[in-house]
Scaffold this motif. Structure first.
Motif: not given
Length: 86
Positions: A78-79, A65-67, A41-43, A85-86
């Motif tokens: 997300l980064d 980015l990730i939505r 798991v990274r995050w 959150a960015v």
């Protein structure tokens, strides 16, 4: 073990995003997880609210980015390295 609802591979074999199925609990669920290529798991993504029963229901890559979309109709970007959150 919870079932996978959906998953998305990160570019360049950098890992995988997984949304796990959610329950009907009264607490928010951190059900969006980013895994390293080796399965660690990274995050785990933080939800945009603390609403009871909130969880992530959609995820997509948008540029760098990730939505992620939540059950309570929020979209967060997300980064991919940190899940912040960015």
């Amino acid at each position: 073990m919870r079932k996978i609802y959906t998953s998305v591979d990160l570019p360049n074999d950098a890992g995988r995003l997984v949304i796990f199925e959610w329950g009907s609990g009264s607490k928010p669920e951190k059900n969006l997880v980013c895994f390293e290529p080796d399965g660690r798991v990274r995050w785990k993504a933080k939800l945009p609210t603390s609403d009871a029963g909130d969880c992530f229901v959609g995820v997509a890559l948008e540029g760098d980015l990730i939505r992620a979309n939540s059950m309570s109709s929020y979209s967060v970007w997300l980064d991919p390295r940190t899940g912040d959150a960015v």
